[in-house]
Write a protein that holds these residues in place. Structure first.
Motif, PDB file in Angstrom:
ATOM      1  N   GLY A 118      23.399  10.122 124.621  1.00 21.51           N
ATOM      2  CA  GLY A 118      22.462  11.075 125.193  1.00 21.51           C
ATOM      3  C   GLY A 118      21.010  10.741 124.937  1.00 21.51           C
ATOM      4  O   GLY A 118      20.121  11.355 125.501  1.00 21.51           O
ATOM      5  N   GLY A 119      20.727   9.767 124.097  1.00 18.03           N
ATOM      6  CA  GLY A 119      19.335   9.462 123.789  1.00 18.03           C
ATOM      7  C   GLY A 119      19.076   7.987 123.616  1.00 18.03           C
ATOM      8  O   GLY A 119      18.163   7.589 122.898  1.00 18.03           O
ATOM      9  N   GLY A 120      19.889   7.167 124.248  1.00 17.25           N
ATOM     10  CA  GLY A 120      19.695   5.732 124.124  1.00 17.25           C
ATOM     11  C   GLY A 120      20.493   5.162 122.966  1.00 17.25           C
ATOM     12  O   GLY A 120      21.427   5.789 122.470  1.00 17.25           O
ATOM     13  N   PRO A 121      20.144   3.951 122.505  1.00 18.01           N
ATOM     14  CA  PRO A 121      20.890   3.308 121.420  1.00 18.01           C
ATOM     15  C   PRO A 121      20.931   4.175 120.167  1.00 18.01           C
ATOM     16  O   PRO A 121      19.938   4.803 119.793  1.00 18.01           O
ATOM     17  CB  PRO A 121      20.098   2.010 121.175  1.00 18.01           C
ATOM     18  CG  PRO A 121      19.381   1.758 122.459  1.00 18.01           C
ATOM     19  CD  PRO A 121      19.055   3.112 123.020  1.00 18.01           C
ATOM     20  N   GLY A 122      22.086   4.184 119.517  1.00 16.54           N
ATOM     21  CA  GLY A 122      22.247   5.026 118.333  1.00 16.54           C
ATOM     22  C   GLY A 122      21.956   4.317 117.034  1.00 16.54           C
ATOM     23  O   GLY A 122      22.317   4.819 115.967  1.00 16.54           O
ATOM     24  N   TYR A 123      21.290   3.158 117.097  1.00 17.48           N
ATOM     25  CA  TYR A 123      21.086   2.364 115.883  1.00 17.48           C
ATOM     26  C   TYR A 123      20.197   3.085 114.872  1.00 17.48           C
ATOM     27  O   TYR A 123      20.455   3.040 113.664  1.00 17.48           O
ATOM     28  CB  TYR A 123      20.477   1.011 116.254  1.00 17.48           C
ATOM     29  CG  TYR A 123      20.368   0.051 115.092  1.00 17.48           C
ATOM     30  CD1 TYR A 123      21.507  -0.484 114.500  1.00 17.48           C
ATOM     31  CD2 TYR A 123      19.133  -0.325 114.579  1.00 17.48           C
ATOM     32  CE1 TYR A 123      21.424  -1.360 113.438  1.00 17.48           C
ATOM     33  CE2 TYR A 123      19.036  -1.203 113.518  1.00 17.48           C
ATOM     34  CZ  TYR A 123      20.184  -1.720 112.951  1.00 17.48           C
ATOM     35  OH  TYR A 123      20.091  -2.583 111.892  1.00 17.48           O
ATOM     36  N   VAL A 124      19.156   3.770 115.351  1.00 13.28           N
ATOM     37  CA  VAL A 124      18.257   4.471 114.431  1.00 13.28           C
ATOM     38  C   VAL A 124      19.001   5.596 113.714  1.00 13.28           C
ATOM     39  O   VAL A 124      18.860   5.788 112.503  1.00 13.28           O
ATOM     40  CB  VAL A 124      17.029   5.014 115.185  1.00 13.28           C
ATOM     41  CG1 VAL A 124      16.161   5.849 114.251  1.00 13.28           C
ATOM     42  CG2 VAL A 124      16.210   3.873 115.769  1.00 13.28           C
ATOM     43  N   CYS A 125      19.816   6.336 114.469  1.00 17.79           N
ATOM     44  CA  CYS A 125      20.613   7.401 113.850  1.00 17.79           C
ATOM     45  C   CYS A 125      21.602   6.819 112.844  1.00 17.79           C
ATOM     46  O   CYS A 125      21.869   7.417 111.795  1.00 17.79           O
ATOM     47  CB  CYS A 125      21.354   8.187 114.926  1.00 17.79           C
ATOM     48  SG  CYS A 125      20.272   9.098 116.052  1.00 17.79           S
ATOM     49  N   TYR A 126      22.123   5.660 113.165  1.00 15.72           N
ATOM     50  CA  TYR A 126      23.055   4.990 112.246  1.00 15.72           C
ATOM     51  C   TYR A 126      22.357   4.638 110.935  1.00 15.72           C
ATOM     52  O   TYR A 126      22.906   4.848 109.841  1.00 15.72           O
ATOM     53  CB  TYR A 126      23.615   3.747 112.934  1.00 15.72           C
ATOM     54  CG  TYR A 126      24.160   2.695 112.010  1.00 15.72           C
ATOM     55  CD1 TYR A 126      25.273   2.945 111.206  1.00 15.72           C
ATOM     56  CD2 TYR A 126      23.570   1.440 111.938  1.00 15.72           C
ATOM     57  CE1 TYR A 126      25.774   1.974 110.356  1.00 15.72           C
ATOM     58  CE2 TYR A 126      24.065   0.462 111.096  1.00 15.72           C
ATOM     59  CZ  TYR A 126      25.167   0.733 110.311  1.00 15.72           C
ATOM     60  OH  TYR A 126      25.653  -0.230 109.473  1.00 15.72           O
ATOM     61  N   LEU A 127      21.130   4.112 111.014  1.00 18.98           N
ATOM     62  CA  LEU A 127      20.379   3.790 109.802  1.00 18.98           C
ATOM     63  C   LEU A 127      20.061   5.048 109.000  1.00 18.98           C
ATOM     64  O   LEU A 127      20.082   5.043 107.766  1.00 18.98           O
ATOM     65  CB  LEU A 127      19.086   3.053 110.162  1.00 18.98           C
ATOM     66  CG  LEU A 127      19.234   1.644 110.747  1.00 18.98           C
ATOM     67  CD1 LEU A 127      17.860   1.054 111.047  1.00 18.98           C
ATOM     68  CD2 LEU A 127      19.999   0.734 109.803  1.00 18.98           C
ATOM     69  N   THR A 128      19.768   6.147 109.705  1.00 15.06           N
ATOM     70  CA  THR A 128      19.504   7.411 109.025  1.00 15.06           C
ATOM     71  C   THR A 128      20.741   7.879 108.263  1.00 15.06           C
ATOM     72  O   THR A 128      20.650   8.346 107.124  1.00 15.06           O
ATOM     73  CB  THR A 128      19.081   8.484 110.043  1.00 15.06           C
ATOM     74  OG1 THR A 128      17.930   8.027 110.762  1.00 15.06           O
ATOM     75  CG2 THR A 128      18.744   9.784 109.346  1.00 15.06           C
ATOM     76  N   ALA A 129      21.901   7.742 108.906  1.00 15.77           N
ATOM     77  CA  ALA A 129      23.147   8.134 108.242  1.00 15.77           C
ATOM     78  C   ALA A 129      23.416   7.258 107.024  1.00 15.77           C
ATOM     79  O   ALA A 129      23.827   7.751 105.964  1.00 15.77           O
ATOM     80  CB  ALA A 129      24.305   8.047 109.230  1.00 15.77           C
ATOM     81  N   ARG A 130      23.158   5.957 107.142  1.00 16.60           N
ATOM     82  CA  ARG A 130      23.365   5.063 106.001  1.00 16.60           C
ATOM     83  C   ARG A 130      22.453   5.439 104.842  1.00 16.60           C
ATOM     84  O   ARG A 130      22.851   5.385 103.672  1.00 16.60           O
ATOM     85  CB  ARG A 130      23.113   3.608 106.406  1.00 16.60           C
ATOM     86  CG  ARG A 130      24.183   3.001 107.270  1.00 16.60           C
ATOM     87  CD  ARG A 130      24.099   1.481 107.268  1.00 16.60           C
ATOM     88  NE  ARG A 130      24.518   0.918 105.991  1.00 16.60           N
ATOM     89  CZ  ARG A 130      24.500  -0.384 105.714  1.00 16.60           C
ATOM     90  NH1 ARG A 130      24.065  -1.241 106.622  1.00 16.60           N
ATOM     91  NH2 ARG A 130      24.903  -0.836 104.550  1.00 16.60           N
ATOM     92  N   ALA A 131      21.226   5.824 105.169  1.00 14.14           N
ATOM     93  CA  ALA A 131      20.302   6.243 104.116  1.00 14.14           C
ATOM     94  C   ALA A 131      20.836   7.475 103.398  1.00 14.14           C
ATOM     95  O   ALA A 131      20.714   7.604 102.174  1.00 14.14           O
ATOM     96  CB  ALA A 131      18.922   6.523 104.716  1.00 14.14           C
ATOM     97  N   ALA A 132      21.445   8.385 104.159  1.00 12.60           N
ATOM     98  CA  ALA A 132      22.018   9.587 103.554  1.00 12.60           C
ATOM     99  C   ALA A 132      23.169   9.222 102.625  1.00 12.60           C
ATOM    100  O   ALA A 132      23.298   9.777 101.526  1.00 12.60           O
ATOM    101  CB  ALA A 132      22.491  10.541 104.648  1.00 12.60           C
ATOM    102  N   PHE A 133      23.998   8.278 103.046  1.00 14.96           N
ATOM    103  CA  PHE A 133      25.105   7.847 102.194  1.00 14.96           C
ATOM    104  C   PHE A 133      24.589   7.232 100.899  1.00 14.96           C
ATOM    105  O   PHE A 133      25.145   7.467  99.823  1.00 14.96           O
ATOM    106  CB  PHE A 133      25.980   6.834 102.940  1.00 14.96           C
ATOM    107  CG  PHE A 133      26.852   7.437 104.003  1.00 14.96           C
ATOM    108  CD1 PHE A 133      27.768   8.427 103.694  1.00 14.96           C
ATOM    109  CD2 PHE A 133      26.754   7.019 105.320  1.00 14.96           C
ATOM    110  CE1 PHE A 133      28.569   8.986 104.673  1.00 14.96           C
ATOM    111  CE2 PHE A 133      27.548   7.571 106.307  1.00 14.96           C
ATOM    112  CZ  PHE A 133      28.457   8.564 105.980  1.00 14.96           C
ATOM    113  N   LYS A 134      23.526   6.441 100.997  1.00 15.12           N
ATOM    114  CA  LYS A 134      22.980   5.792  99.815  1.00 15.12           C
ATOM    115  C   LYS A 134      22.427   6.805  98.823  1.00 15.12           C
ATOM    116  O   LYS A 134      22.314   6.525  97.633  1.00 15.12           O
ATOM    117  CB  LYS A 134      21.878   4.798 100.216  1.00 15.12           C
ATOM    118  CG  LYS A 134      22.357   3.653 101.095  1.00 15.12           C
ATOM    119  CD  LYS A 134      23.440   2.837 100.428  1.00 15.12           C
ATOM    120  CE  LYS A 134      23.897   1.701 101.335  1.00 15.12           C
ATOM    121  NZ  LYS A 134      25.008   0.931 100.725  1.00 15.12           N
ATOM    122  N   GLU A 135      22.079   8.001  99.316  1.00 14.34           N
ATOM    123  CA  GLU A 135      21.558   9.048  98.440  1.00 14.34           C
ATOM    124  C   GLU A 135      22.662   9.964  97.934  1.00 14.34           C
ATOM    125  O   GLU A 135      22.395  10.998  97.327  1.00 14.34           O
ATOM    126  CB  GLU A 135      20.494   9.854  99.178  1.00 14.34           C
ATOM    127  CG  GLU A 135      19.243   9.042  99.497  1.00 14.34           C
ATOM    128  CD  GLU A 135      18.150   9.882 100.130  1.00 14.34           C
ATOM    129  OE1 GLU A 135      18.426  11.068 100.421  1.00 14.34           O
ATOM    130  OE2 GLU A 135      17.040   9.366 100.314  1.00 14.34           O
TER     131      GLU A 135
END
Length: 368
Positions: A332-349
């Motif tokens: 719905g908003g183009g490539p999901g790579y940025v959201c994927y990086l955001t999710a990875r950052a959340a996992f790292k925290e």
């Protein structure tokens, strides 16, 4: 690639097995770089060690696996990479008297090569060696599979000194060639490399002969090649790309975005604070240099679903979701790579993310 092709005489191999793709795997101390023998230009970006780059270069798949790759064991869990001792191999690897278990140590413990002092790895358990070899095998298979354009098994040319880490047969590979002097392939390629020049210009053809412009640009490309060190009598034009375009198509239409009524804007208490997820200033960049899916066996991987039916999303799941949404345009908003990086950052925290059935969420619920 040219050095590998020359040493392996793989042009003959390509003719003999025309249906099999030929792939070159350059295994160094830190990474394995995989490229087609006749490389294609990367369409958008190139991933190097799990990090996206926008350099104009042939399509290359690079994974964190080399002769200096660290092997770690935490209980029954064995991990391969992505960290490496790099050029400190001869001082930090176990076979050289160091205290770090590396991929080279696994090779020696498997009695697949003679490197350093094999007695220094005699204490490494066979179970650890077996698990490490399996993970190395999976990483190599994923890298090669990512370079193939057809489903046929590939011919793999292994070069560079780190190729000793390849000791098991690989699924999806019909033949592995380790040519003579394979550890010098890069030097051979550099010695036989040809000088080139490229000119990219935009010309207006109105009132001008197109042939004259092509001749002018070709002369400029030849001059550029000669300045780079080529001999004039050996230079020839190998490719001319003429791409017409209409300047009017470059006009950018105005973008109008209506702002919603004040009553429809969620209050600040319902909006996630960005610094709760995106703050990574204290994180080690190495934690993000490898794609999670490169470290698992996809065939045996399973989702984590608890007894209540809640799907607890992992980093691997997020990577697959981002890729799938980008391919099928369902994000719905183009490539999901940025959201994927955001999710990875959340996992790292230390945060956990769950996926729920949309039918179980109330109509007025706010998700963040």
């Amino acid at each position: 690639m040219s050095g590998a092709a020359y040493l392996a005489r793989s042009d003959q191999v390509q003719n003999e097995i025309s249906m099999a793709p030929v792939v070159v795997a350059d295994v160094g101390g830190t990474t394995t770089d995989v490229c087609a023998l006749f490389p294609r230009q990367a369409g958008t970006w190139v991933e190097i060690g799990g990090v996206r780059s926008a350099f104009s270069m042939p399509k290359v798949v690079s994974v964190s696996l080399g002769r200096g790759t660290k092997i770690e064991q935490n209980g029954d869990i064995v991990t391969v990479g992505p960290e490496s001792v790099g050029y400190f191999l001869t001082s930090k690897a176990l076979v050289f008297g160091g205290d770090v278990l590396t991929a080279s140590d696994i090779v020696v413990a498997s009695q697949a090569a003679v490197i350093g002092d094999k007695s220094l790895v005699s204490h490494v358990s066979p179970k650890l060696v077996k698990e490490a070899r399996q993970q190395i095998k999976v990483i190599q298979e994923h890298a090669i599979e990512g370079m193939k354009l057809i489903a046929e098994d590939a011919i793999v040319i292994l070069v560079d000194g780190g190729s000793v880490v390849q000791i098991d047969t690989l699924d999806g590979v019909c033949e592995i060639i380790r040519p003579p002097f394979h550890d010098c392939a890069n030097a051979v390629g550099a010695a036989m490399a040809k000088v080139s020049g490229e000119v990219d210009v935009v010309k207006i053809l109105e009132g001008v002969n197109e042939g004259d412009i092509i001749e002018e640009v070709s002369t400029a490309a030849i001059r550029k090649t000669v300045l780079a060190g080529a001999q004039l009598e050996t230079v020839k034009i190998v490719s001319i790309e003429n791409m017409p375009f209409h300047p009017k198509t470059l006009d950018i239409p105005p973008q109008i975005r209506p702002f919603p009524d004040k009553d429809l804007v969620p209050s600040s208490s319902h909006v996630a604070k960005s610094n709760e997820i995106l703050s990574n200033k204290d994180k080690d960049p190495l934690e993000f240099t490898s794609s999670p899916s490169a470290l698992i066996d996809i065939e045996t991987y399973r989702l984590e679903v608890d007894e209540n039916g809640t799907w607890w999303v992992s980093e691997v799941d997020c990577e697959f979701l981002a890729t799938g949404c980008s391919v099928s345009a369902s994000g719905g908003g183009g490539p999901g790579y940025v959201c994927y990086l955001t999710a990875r950052a959340a996992f790292k925290e230390g945060k956990r993310l769950s996926a729920v059935d949309i039918n179980t969420v109330g109509f007025s619920a706010i998700l963040y």
